[in-house]
Design a protein around this motif. Sequence first.
Motif, PDB file in Angstrom:
ATOM      1  N   ASP A  97      15.561  78.973  69.423  1.00 34.25           N
ATOM      2  CA  ASP A  97      16.273  77.717  69.691  1.00 34.25           C
ATOM      3  C   ASP A  97      16.248  77.339  71.172  1.00 34.25           C
ATOM      4  OD1 ASP A  97      16.833  77.322  67.083  1.00 34.25           O
ATOM      5  OD2 ASP A  97      18.846  78.208  67.144  1.00 34.25           O
ATOM      6  N   GLY A  98      15.597  78.173  71.978  1.00 31.47           N
ATOM      7  CA  GLY A  98      15.445  77.834  73.391  1.00 31.47           C
ATOM      8  C   GLY A  98      16.448  78.489  74.317  1.00 31.47           C
ATOM      9  N   ALA A  99      17.218  79.459  73.812  1.00 32.82           N
ATOM     10  CA  ALA A  99      18.209  80.108  74.678  1.00 32.82           C
ATOM     11  C   ALA A  99      17.509  81.049  75.653  1.00 32.82           C
ATOM     12  CB  ALA A  99      19.201  80.892  73.826  1.00 32.82           C
ATOM     13  N   THR A 100      18.017  81.088  76.876  1.00 24.97           N
ATOM     14  CA  THR A 100      17.490  82.032  77.862  1.00 24.97           C
ATOM     15  C   THR A 100      18.052  83.417  77.552  1.00 24.97           C
ATOM     16  OG1 THR A 100      19.358  81.709  79.336  1.00 24.97           O
ATOM     17  CG2 THR A 100      17.448  80.245  79.632  1.00 24.97           C
ATOM     18  N   SER A 101      17.507  84.425  78.249  1.00 24.91           N
ATOM     19  CA  SER A 101      17.987  85.794  78.023  1.00 24.91           C
ATOM     20  C   SER A 101      19.495  85.890  78.281  1.00 24.91           C
ATOM     21  CB  SER A 101      17.265  86.760  78.954  1.00 24.91           C
ATOM     22  OG  SER A 101      15.934  86.882  78.553  1.00 24.91           O
ATOM     23  N   PHE A 102      19.916  85.222  79.376  1.00 26.25           N
ATOM     24  CA  PHE A 102      21.342  85.266  79.693  1.00 26.25           C
ATOM     25  C   PHE A 102      22.168  84.581  78.609  1.00 26.25           C
ATOM     26  CE2 PHE A 102      25.153  83.362  81.586  1.00 26.25           C
ATOM     27  CZ  PHE A 102      25.790  84.518  82.005  1.00 26.25           C
ATOM     28  N   GLN A 103      21.642  83.449  78.136  1.00 23.43           N
ATOM     29  CA  GLN A 103      22.383  82.728  77.089  1.00 23.43           C
ATOM     30  C   GLN A 103      22.443  83.543  75.792  1.00 23.43           C
ATOM     31  OE1 GLN A 103      20.024  79.147  77.390  1.00 23.43           O
ATOM     32  NE2 GLN A 103      21.764  77.973  78.205  1.00 23.43           N
ATOM     33  N   VAL A 104      21.360  84.243  75.501  1.00 31.70           N
ATOM     34  CA  VAL A 104      21.371  85.098  74.306  1.00 31.70           C
ATOM     35  C   VAL A 104      22.460  86.149  74.442  1.00 31.70           C
ATOM     36  CG1 VAL A 104      20.067  86.835  73.011  1.00 31.70           C
ATOM     37  CG2 VAL A 104      18.947  84.738  73.757  1.00 31.70           C
ATOM     38  N   PHE A 105      22.511  86.739  75.658  1.00 34.00           N
ATOM     39  CA  PHE A 105      23.519  87.768  75.869  1.00 34.00           C
ATOM     40  C   PHE A 105      24.923  87.160  75.797  1.00 34.00           C
ATOM     41  CE2 PHE A 105      26.440  90.018  78.675  1.00 34.00           C
ATOM     42  CZ  PHE A 105      26.396  91.289  78.118  1.00 34.00           C
ATOM     43  N   ARG A 106      25.090  86.042  76.511  1.00 35.83           N
ATOM     44  CA  ARG A 106      26.429  85.459  76.637  1.00 35.83           C
ATOM     45  C   ARG A 106      26.975  84.944  75.301  1.00 35.83           C
ATOM     46  NH1 ARG A 106      30.489  83.960  76.128  1.00 35.83           N
ATOM     47  NH2 ARG A 106      31.888  82.587  77.279  1.00 35.83           N
ATOM     48  N   HIS A 107      26.079  84.307  74.509  1.00 40.22           N
ATOM     49  CA  HIS A 107      26.588  83.631  73.317  1.00 40.22           C
ATOM     50  C   HIS A 107      26.301  84.358  72.014  1.00 40.22           C
ATOM     51  CE1 HIS A 107      27.792  80.204  75.720  1.00 40.22           C
ATOM     52  NE2 HIS A 107      26.593  80.194  76.290  1.00 40.22           N
ATOM     53  N   VAL A 108      25.415  85.352  72.058  1.00 42.87           N
ATOM     54  CA  VAL A 108      25.115  86.075  70.813  1.00 42.87           C
ATOM     55  C   VAL A 108      25.544  87.548  70.898  1.00 42.87           C
ATOM     56  CG1 VAL A 108      23.277  86.791  69.219  1.00 42.87           C
ATOM     57  CG2 VAL A 108      23.178  84.550  70.332  1.00 42.87           C
ATOM     58  N   VAL A 109      25.011  88.239  71.898  1.00 41.55           N
ATOM     59  CA  VAL A 109      25.258  89.692  71.984  1.00 41.55           C
ATOM     60  C   VAL A 109      26.707  89.986  72.373  1.00 41.55           C
ATOM     61  CG1 VAL A 109      24.563  91.824  73.129  1.00 41.55           C
ATOM     62  CG2 VAL A 109      22.849  90.107  72.548  1.00 41.55           C
ATOM     63  N   TRP A 110      27.163  89.343  73.421  1.00 43.54           N
ATOM     64  CA  TRP A 110      28.501  89.616  73.972  1.00 43.54           C
ATOM     65  C   TRP A 110      29.617  89.434  72.945  1.00 43.54           C
ATOM     66  CZ3 TRP A 110      31.899  91.479  77.213  1.00 43.54           C
ATOM     67  CH2 TRP A 110      33.046  90.790  77.527  1.00 43.54           C
ATOM     68  N   PRO A 111      29.635  88.314  72.202  1.00 44.21           N
ATOM     69  CA  PRO A 111      30.697  88.175  71.203  1.00 44.21           C
ATOM     70  C   PRO A 111      30.654  89.276  70.140  1.00 44.21           C
ATOM     71  CG  PRO A 111      29.616  86.064  71.568  1.00 44.21           C
ATOM     72  CD  PRO A 111      28.791  87.093  72.258  1.00 44.21           C
ATOM     73  N   LEU A 112      29.465  89.731  69.821  1.00 42.41           N
ATOM     74  CA  LEU A 112      29.353  90.751  68.784  1.00 42.41           C
ATOM     75  C   LEU A 112      29.703  92.148  69.320  1.00 42.41           C
ATOM     76  CD1 LEU A 112      26.132  89.498  66.970  1.00 42.41           C
ATOM     77  CD2 LEU A 112      28.502  89.298  66.213  1.00 42.41           C
ATOM     78  N   MET A 113      29.805  92.271  70.640  1.00 46.75           N
ATOM     79  CA  MET A 113      30.193  93.558  71.232  1.00 46.75           C
ATOM     80  C   MET A 113      31.687  93.586  71.590  1.00 46.75           C
ATOM     81  SD  MET A 113      27.059  94.879  73.627  1.00 46.75           S
ATOM     82  CE  MET A 113      27.719  94.147  75.081  1.00 46.75           C
ATOM     83  N   TRP A 114      32.386  92.552  71.215  1.00 51.21           N
ATOM     84  CA  TRP A 114      33.762  92.426  71.706  1.00 51.21           C
ATOM     85  C   TRP A 114      34.650  93.593  71.296  1.00 51.21           C
ATOM     86  CZ3 TRP A 114      36.455  90.958  75.419  1.00 51.21           C
ATOM     87  CH2 TRP A 114      37.841  90.910  75.322  1.00 51.21           C
ATOM     88  N   GLU A 115      34.501  94.025  70.043  1.00 46.55           N
ATOM     89  CA  GLU A 115      35.365  95.116  69.571  1.00 46.55           C
ATOM     90  C   GLU A 115      35.185  96.376  70.442  1.00 46.55           C
ATOM     91  OE1 GLU A 115      37.804  95.830  67.265  1.00 46.55           O
ATOM     92  OE2 GLU A 115      37.971  93.649  67.294  1.00 46.55           O
ATOM     93  N   VAL A 116      33.924  96.667  70.778  1.00 47.21           N
ATOM     94  CA  VAL A 116      33.646  97.834  71.623  1.00 47.21           C
ATOM     95  C   VAL A 116      34.221  97.620  73.026  1.00 47.21           C
ATOM     96  CG1 VAL A 116      31.803  99.163  72.740  1.00 47.21           C
ATOM     97  CG2 VAL A 116      31.587  98.495  70.352  1.00 47.21           C
ATOM     98  N   THR A 117      33.986  96.409  73.544  1.00 45.67           N
ATOM     99  CA  THR A 117      34.489  96.088  74.891  1.00 45.67           C
ATOM    100  C   THR A 117      36.007  96.248  74.949  1.00 45.67           C
ATOM    101  OG1 THR A 117      32.717  94.474  75.067  1.00 45.67           O
ATOM    102  CG2 THR A 117      34.452  94.350  76.710  1.00 45.67           C
ATOM    103  N   ARG A 118      36.653  95.769  73.914  1.00 42.36           N
ATOM    104  CA  ARG A 118      38.117  95.821  73.856  1.00 42.36           C
ATOM    105  C   ARG A 118      38.606  97.275  73.872  1.00 42.36           C
ATOM    106  NH1 ARG A 118      40.983  95.666  68.711  1.00 42.36           N
ATOM    107  NH2 ARG A 118      43.155  95.140  69.088  1.00 42.36           N
TER     108      ARG A 118
END
Lengths: 299, 453
Positions: free
Chosen positions: A200-221
């Motif tokens: 969809d045209g997301a940059t690496s940072f955008q992939v991390f920020r909007h896809v990976v990061w939300p899915l890692m939230w439980e671990v981060t918490r």
Amino acid sequence: MPRSRPNLLERQRRRLVVPFLLPALVLYALFMLYPAFTTFYVALTKWDGVNAPEWAGAANFTRLTEDSLFASTITNTIVFTVLGALVLFPGAMFFGYVTQRMRLGRVYRFLILAPVALSVTTAALLWKFLVDPNFGAVQSVLRAIGLDSLASVELLGRPSTAMLMVVLATVWHGIGLWMMFFAAAAERVPAELKEAATLDGATSFQVFRHVVWPLMWEVTRTLLILWMIQGLQTFAFIIAMTNGGPLRATEVIGTYLYKVAFASSEFGYAAAIAVVLFAAILVLTLISQRLTRRESEQY
Amino acid sequence: MNRRSLLRATAVATAVMLSLSACITSSDSGDEPETESTNGGGASGDAAAEITGDLEVVSFYPEGSPDYERLTGLAEEFESRNPGVDVTLTFGGGQDVPQIEARWRAGDPPDVNYGFLDASAPDGGPWVTAGQVLPLSDAMQEPLEGYDGTWEDAILPGVRPLLSVGDTIYSAPESVTTLQFFYNAALFAEHGIEPPQTFEDLVAAADTLKAAGVAPFTVTGTFLPYLQMYWDYLALRHIGLDGLQQAIAGEVELASLPGAAEAAADLERLVSGGYFLDGFRGVDFTSAQMSFFQGDAAMILMGSWLIGEMAAAIPEGFEVGTFAFPTVDGGSGDQDGLFGGTNGQIVAQDGQNPDAAVAWLRFVAEPENQTAYVENTGGISAYTGIAAPEGFEDVTAMLEQGAAFAPSYMGILAQSQEVQNAYQQPVAQLFFGEIDGATMLAQMSDGLQSAAG
């Protein structure tokens, strides 16, 4: 509606559980509950650690409210915890995510993880001598590249820099472990989600920020809460690197408690500090859990 | 908040309690102190030949250090003399002191220990009042091999008060420690400087060295007792020991004492003169001591253990001299006073082998072992007739005449954190350039009053 009585099989199963649980319960009671309750008791006494404790009621806790030294250790402990989180989490997340995508990622991860194998004291002394103004390697390098003014900064001897150095040493020592947690969490994120975002045209940072990061939230918490507990209990690096100095700039609750107990032999008062620390960790943990709770993402 | 969260948080927080619980043992039973004991007499004289069993001796320095090696040699010699005895050395200095104390609380103390007697406290401190330290009075009245007279007679008169509580002797000295200046003799000779006798001499020497590009003093900024020594000595010279002790106890106001302002002004003069090695605020004591032996600074105010402690790092041919902290003009305090103490060893009442422990102390005190200690470590013996190391002859002579030390660090290290903070932090602030001498004095004075409640 009256509760139905468990049938015979269920009752026998429950009885069977008891002997299996008993060793663990005995150990837990002996090494966790007994010391904990004893600490509560000691906090209500005046005790020099040798002679019989004298009942003091709430005197130790009253004294805590008037103890300006203790108050300053609370501030320093919070500074350590927050500063540490600001350095540790972005770093661990960055290394965890980036090394996952690199060809020699595992090698880099091993290198970043390696300091964990050092004892805390060894790591602390290593840093202490690295930044020694007379013989330290950091200062030598700075002088060699012409940064004499920076080299003359006494990194562990200035209240403004000492805490940062202790934080850096602590993070350097432990970041590998936290990186592994984040790397494991990032690996669990389905590749197709990242691919879809990329298409969809997301940059690496955008992939991390909007896809990976939300899915890692439980671990981060969970890691945030663990760090908070670790930060509030911090002791070893500080006692080895600065002993609470300079000018008490790195005196935290753990080091103050230690000095009150083992240098001044005021074990009752030290126990009161431990009880307050216990309560603070309990409350802050519960608050953190509530504040950081989000709807977990299913994938 | 669900129950699981609560339980999880409680379990985690409970773990914190363990940080203190290790020190809580069954020693607080409230039993009366055990005053009945062997009184240290069991291993004296002829009985020494009969001792057997295990003997655990605490070493103040860790394995691999010169002092540990010395003790290892002594242990082997002791075992060969007493074939039934097996000596174990246990490191119990520095950060391991709490571990040794925890063993005492648990009723499992090593037999021979350092500390556990606070000679500055009227009652000898908590371990003595709890009856856990074996009295040595009877053993001290027995003859000691190699000396004329009793064991007590063999100890330098100036040291004896540091071993007793009232009439009861609890400790046997291994050595004496004193605080004084060490100087680089080659640097002094090169710049035509004589060991300073007065504070003005000291400042003049510092000016000469500084002008020549040599840092006059090195000190650690990360270990407050060593910064504090400068103030202690200036206060001793200007105010006197009694006044200073009363001020620390909160009985008098420090700032109002004659000489207090002058002591603070002199300390400010040393600090503001820029005489201390660059970077001293950020170095630990090992680094500070190393910089002295590397020739980066000409003087260091340090304990007599310096030479022994740094033996492995002293360059060959390095010439070191010592001089007492200089006198001050017009000072109303003690111009000859010397801060010091003794490495006293005590026997645990509840140790496994008190007879062997007493025999060990007698063995350590023998002239050949004391002489070897002086020659190998540069330390000062606490016994009569043992030649002092070079530069410490005056100390031994002073103690021979019965003059006593002023207690090292003013005994502040065993005080409450409030008192320690009130006394040490203003000194550190002055050294760090945060405040001037007058403010230091005012803060210290107010802080001590406040700490005394």
